[in-house]
Structures are given as structure tokens and as C-alpha cells.
Write an enzyme that holds these catalytic residues in place. Structure first.
Site, short mmCIF file in Angstrom:
data_model
loop_
_atom_site.label_atom_id
_atom_site.label_comp_id
_atom_site.label_asym_id
_atom_site.label_seq_id
_atom_site.Cartn_x
_atom_site.Cartn_y
_atom_site.Cartn_z
N MET A 91 90.14 -9.81 -8.12
CA MET A 91 89.44 -9.40 -9.34
C MET A 91 89.02 -7.94 -9.23
O MET A 91 88.08 -7.49 -9.89
CB MET A 91 88.23 -10.31 -9.61
CG MET A 91 88.66 -11.78 -9.79
SD MET A 91 87.53 -12.76 -10.82
CE MET A 91 86.02 -12.66 -9.86
N GLY A 92 89.75 -7.17 -8.41
CA GLY A 92 89.46 -5.74 -8.28
C GLY A 92 88.18 -5.49 -7.50
O GLY A 92 87.69 -6.38 -6.80
N HIS A 121 87.55 -4.28 -1.41
CA HIS A 121 86.86 -3.91 -0.19
C HIS A 121 87.77 -4.22 1.00
O HIS A 121 88.93 -4.65 0.82
CB HIS A 121 85.52 -4.65 -0.08
CG HIS A 121 85.60 -6.15 -0.26
ND1 HIS A 121 86.28 -6.96 0.61
CD2 HIS A 121 85.10 -6.95 -1.23
CE1 HIS A 121 86.19 -8.22 0.20
NE2 HIS A 121 85.49 -8.25 -0.93
N GLY A 150 87.89 -6.55 3.05
CA GLY A 150 88.40 -7.92 3.07
C GLY A 150 89.68 -8.05 2.27
O GLY A 150 90.71 -8.53 2.77
N HIS A 151 89.65 -7.59 1.01
CA HIS A 151 90.88 -7.60 0.20
C HIS A 151 92.01 -6.84 0.91
O HIS A 151 93.16 -7.26 0.91
CB HIS A 151 90.65 -6.88 -1.14
CG HIS A 151 89.68 -7.53 -2.06
ND1 HIS A 151 88.47 -6.96 -2.38
CD2 HIS A 151 89.73 -8.70 -2.75
CE1 HIS A 151 87.83 -7.74 -3.24
NE2 HIS A 151 88.55 -8.80 -3.48
N GLN A 164 89.68 -16.40 3.65
CA GLN A 164 88.88 -17.54 4.10
C GLN A 164 87.46 -17.48 3.53
O GLN A 164 86.77 -18.49 3.48
CB GLN A 164 88.83 -17.56 5.63
CG GLN A 164 88.15 -18.82 6.19
CD GLN A 164 87.62 -18.61 7.60
OE1 GLN A 164 88.32 -18.05 8.43
NE2 GLN A 164 86.40 -19.06 7.86
N LYS A 165 87.01 -16.32 3.10
CA LYS A 165 85.65 -16.20 2.54
C LYS A 165 85.48 -17.24 1.42
O LYS A 165 84.46 -17.92 1.35
CB LYS A 165 85.44 -14.78 2.00
CG LYS A 165 84.04 -14.22 2.19
CD LYS A 165 82.98 -14.82 1.28
CE LYS A 165 82.40 -13.82 0.35
NZ LYS A 165 83.10 -13.79 -0.92
N ASP A 166 86.50 -17.35 0.57
CA ASP A 166 86.49 -18.38 -0.47
C ASP A 166 87.39 -19.53 -0.02
O ASP A 166 88.46 -19.77 -0.57
CB ASP A 166 86.99 -17.78 -1.79
CG ASP A 166 86.06 -16.72 -2.32
OD1 ASP A 166 85.15 -17.06 -3.09
OD2 ASP A 166 86.20 -15.54 -1.93
N ARG A 191 80.37 -8.81 -4.59
CA ARG A 191 79.01 -9.04 -5.09
C ARG A 191 77.94 -8.45 -4.17
O ARG A 191 76.78 -8.37 -4.58
CB ARG A 191 78.76 -10.54 -5.31
CG ARG A 191 79.48 -11.09 -6.53
CD ARG A 191 78.95 -12.47 -6.95
NE ARG A 191 79.59 -12.92 -8.18
CZ ARG A 191 80.67 -13.68 -8.25
NH1 ARG A 191 81.26 -14.09 -7.15
NH2 ARG A 191 81.19 -14.03 -9.42
#
Lengths: 287, 287
Positions: free
Chosen positions: B30-31, B34, B36-37, B148-150, B187
Site C-alpha cells: 500500500m505504498g 520502508h 520491510g517492504h 511475516q509482519k502480517d 503506521r
């Protein structure tokens, strides 16, 4: 013709057909093929390099009190007909192949499925949408063919294809009728000779409404009444619905407009029969 | 890198990439990218001929009281990062492109979505499953990467791929954390400096439970209590859930078994933060 019973074999053969550039057509059926199915299949064979017909009786689209167990099946006759029609592959999976233990993913198309069979048969379109999406993914088809007899199904799948951004052309083929007008259906098999005669009132009712429409009647309420009047001449017919709906979202119309559909479902001594007719204003004949 | 904003252009470019035999990798985001992405994107670039990253903030996965409007966005920074990472295409459609007027098709995966975020956020996974299936169909990807965060999202999409017979390899990449342990998240941007410090208790709680597990504690109730005890040292933290679930169907476990996941969601002054840790019994070291 090759009979395929598992998903991996279908994917393997289709992958190699596509590698040589073949255009793949899919006709999803529940078997017990009749002339109506064959009209879809013949069109598919004509328009594609490879035709695959599925003959899976999909438990997910039958409610708990519906006729899944007694739904007519005749695999041998189906295969003979498919060979005659030059079909390349028939896909006849087990229930476990399509819905393995722990299966949990479901697809729904809202609004277009709210009325008609969607209202009468909870879960029906969820079962259809899910199995058809799976069949699309399994067969990687370029084109698919549905019958107008199940108009709400055909338009729902068309909407699903569009909403989910699938690259599949869907063709809707006209209803094929017996000589006395009864729409071809695997469930006609359930009818005893007496009920088989009674069943002809469905098309009589629809034809009456069509004649009224051609003579200028555009009020949905009047057309519905006319169909109901014909149906109720037979006391064994129990009307499930008679509705005038639009051809886009299958919503009720007060007035026929330029094009609409009258759809009927009845119960005849325990056999559910559906039929419909499209009412379309004729363009004025060019001089 | 080409920026694509409509579905037809994506289909056209991907079709021509596939025609030359390219393997296509998709990273749906979702843009507001960071580190992680970027770990997913770098892996995708390494493993595929073509990498397409979507940066669509999907309204369908936000509840009516969620943060769709204020969800952080920074298109220019995203694009600079994607160019640096040698991404080939970014797909950044409008809402109307993904959900045109009259859009009505939805996909759900049952059971695995019942607990955790599925319980706390009605409609969340339906929105995710639907948009991800659309992105799969639009990009015709061979592989995809989730974080894995989600974890519940990643395992739900893996189940969807399997149930719907899609030919897509899904790789789950480890959680990337800030130096103080906070899991990277778009977030985190919402947190003021004070709350940013408080947020570190989430990973502290998970680490405490992991240490107990490594020392032999296998009772889910004790591990959950330990996490809760750490979280409640901060009065601004409101716990949404702390659960010990299996790694297959995300169902509650009484006992950790050989592998399980402790998942946490908290609300910190209006910011929802999630994190998790996988507890896995070490295989005995071979002699």
C-alpha cells in the site's frame, strides 16, 4: 478424447497446448448432457483449438434439501456424446479433488444474485461462482460458454470475469427447447409422463407474455400476471417466482424498457424447473 | 521503471514480457515503503525477470472507522526507492480503476481469518483477498512476496492460492525490525516520539515469551500472560489480542507444540500496531 480426473493432469495438458499457441475453450457442465449442452459444446469446438468440457456435479451449489444425491448422472452416455462432438478433453474430478479437506475459499457476486434463484436458493451462486472460478484457473481457458436457460448464472459469471479482471470471453447461447416448448434440462429426467405434459405451461406462460409485449404491453405487473394466470391453470405447479428483471444486474423492473427478461421458477411435484424469455423491442425495419 | 496506472497497460506490458518467457514477480503493497517492504522487493528482483510492485491503498480492507484517509502516502519517495531497487514496473491505480462503479465481486477465506485481525477488523480479509486476487489476475504473476509482519494475511493468501488452484509461488519474508526491536510498519509514522518509545514493549513482550518457550514453557496461557504482563507496564497500551495460534489455520492452541505463532495487536493512543513471533522447537544438533 482424453478423460482427466485430476487438476495436475489438466494443468499439464493445457500448459502444453497453450505452449503451442492453442486457444482453449471451456464448457462447464454437471454432466447428463442434452441437446442444450451440446449446442454450447459444438460452438466451443468450432471457435477454439482445444475444447475441454467439465462434468463435475458441484455439491457446493446444492442446498441441504436440494437434489445433489439424486441429480441424474450418466458418464458413459456423456462421454460418447463428447467424443461424437470432437471434444478434446473431459474433466471429471472427484469431490475431494475440487474441495479437498480444509477447503475454505469462496467467491460471491453481490446484487445480481439477490433475486430469482439467488433469493430462492441460499448459497447457490456462491457455490457456482467458486467452482467456475476454480475451473477457469485449472483450465486456463480463453473462452467459455454458458446457456441462457440459466440466465442469472450466465450474467453472474460474466460479472465475475469482469470484476476479477480475468481475460475470458463468455458467450451466452440461446435456450434449446423440446418440440412442445419445454426448455431442455437435465432435471426434466425427473418428470413422469403426466408431469412432463404439465411442464409445457411454463413456456406457454412466457409466450403469452411475449405476445402481449409485442402488442405493446410494457407494464411488468401485467406481464407477470399473465404468466401466473397460465401457470395456475395447472394445480400441480407451485410458482417459486415470476419476475421481470433487467439484463444487466437482474433487478426488478416496473416497465420492460427496450430489453428485459421474464424469468420463471416453479416446483412441479418436487421437481424444480426454471425458464426465461428475453423481451427486446424490435428495431424498426429499415426501408 | 515504468509507472502504470491502468489495468489495460499492465496487461499489455506483462503479456509482452511473458511472450518472451519472462518470469513475473509481484510485491503488493500500500505504498509508504520502508525497509520491510524493500526486503520483499529486493528478493523479488533477485528471483524474477520482471518485478512489478503495486502501491494501491485498498479502501476495501479499511473498516468505516479505520484510518483509510490518514493512511500515510508518499508516492515520490516510494518511486525513488523502487527505481533504486531496479523494479521494472510500479502499478498505482485509482480506486475507480480497481473498484469501478457497480463493482460487486468478493472473495473470502474462512476459518484462517476467524481470529486475530479477522476477528478485530470485520471485512478486513475480504478486502485483502479480493484486491490481491485481482492483482494476481491483472499482473499474471508467477511469484509473490508477503511479509511475516502480517502473518495472518500471508497465510490467508497462501490458502487462497491453493484453494483457487492458482499457479503462484508465495514467499513469506521475515519481519524487519528497528534497532530497538519495533517491527517496521507504515503506521509507525503515526507515533509521536514518546509513543515511539512505548511501542518497544511489544517486541519486549514477545521476546520474553520466546525466552520462556526456549526454557521449556509450552503452555499457551502462560506465554500469553507473560506478554500481557510486559504490555501492561505501559498504561497507554490497550491490548486488542495476544494469542498463541498454529501456523496452518491460525487457530488457538493450548500448547505450543513443535511450532506456533504468538501474535499481538495493540492500540497505542489511536495507532494500531501488530507484531508476532514464531516459536519453533530446535531440531537436536546432529552429532
Amino acid at each position: 478424447m482424453r478423460v482427466l480426473e485430476n487438476i495436475t493432469s489438466v494443468k499439464n495438458v493445457i500448459r502444453s497446448e497453450k505452449a503451442r499457441g492453442a486457444r482453449i475453450g471451456l464448457v462447464p457442465t454437471m454432466g447428463f448432457l442434452h441437446v442444450g449442452h451440446m449446442s454450447l459444446i459444438e460452438r466451443c469446438v468450432k471457435e477454439n483449438d482445444i475444447t475441454i468440457v467439465s462434468t463435475f456435479v458441484n455439491p457446493a451449489q446444492f442446498g441441504p434439501n436440494m437434489d445433489f444425491d439424486r441429480y441424474p448422472r450418466n458418464i458413459d452416455k456423456d462421454r460418447a456424446m463428447l467424443i461424437d462432438a470432437s471434444v478434446n478433453y473431459v474433466f471429471h474430478p472427484s469431490i475431494e479433488e475440487i474441495y479437498p479437506h480444509g477447503y475454505n475459499t469462496w467467491v460471491e457476486v453481490e446484487k445480481i444474485t439477490n433475486l430469482l434463484d439467488g433469493a430462492s436458493r441460499p448459497g447457490y451462486f456462491r457455490g457456482i461462482c467458486t467452482v467456475v472460478l476454480k475451473l477457469f484457473n485449472i483450465t486456463m481457458c480463453d473462452t467459455t460458454y454458458f446457456g441462457q436457460k440459466d440466465i442469472q448464472q450466465a450474467l453472474t459469471i460474466k460479472k465475475l470475469i469482469n470484476d476479477l479482471n480475468l481475460d475470458i470471453d463468455l458467450t451466452i447461447m440461446p435456450i434449446i427447447r423440446e418440440s412442445d416448448g419445454l426448455a431442455m434440462s437435465s432435471r426434466n429426467e425427473y418428470l413422469n409422463p403426466e408431469d412432463r405434459k404439465i411442464a409445457t405451461v411454463i413456456y406457454k406462460g412466457l409466450s403469452t407474455a411475449k405476445n402481449m409485449f409485442l402488442q405493446g404491453e410494457s407494464r411488468a405487473s401485467e406481464l407477470i400476471l399473465a404468466v401466473q394466470d397460465v401457470l395456475t391453470t395447472e394445480k400441480n405447479i407451485h410458482i417459486d417466482y415470476v419476475d421481470v428483471v433487467d439484463m444487466d444486474e437482474m433487478q426488478r423492473l416496473d416497465n420492460t424498457g427496450d430489453i428485459c427478461c421474464i424469468a420463471v421458477a416453479v416446483n412441479l411435484n418436487g421437481t424444480r424447473l426454471i425458464d426465461n424469455i428475453i423481451l427486446e423491442k424490435q428495431s424498426p425495419t429499415p426501408l
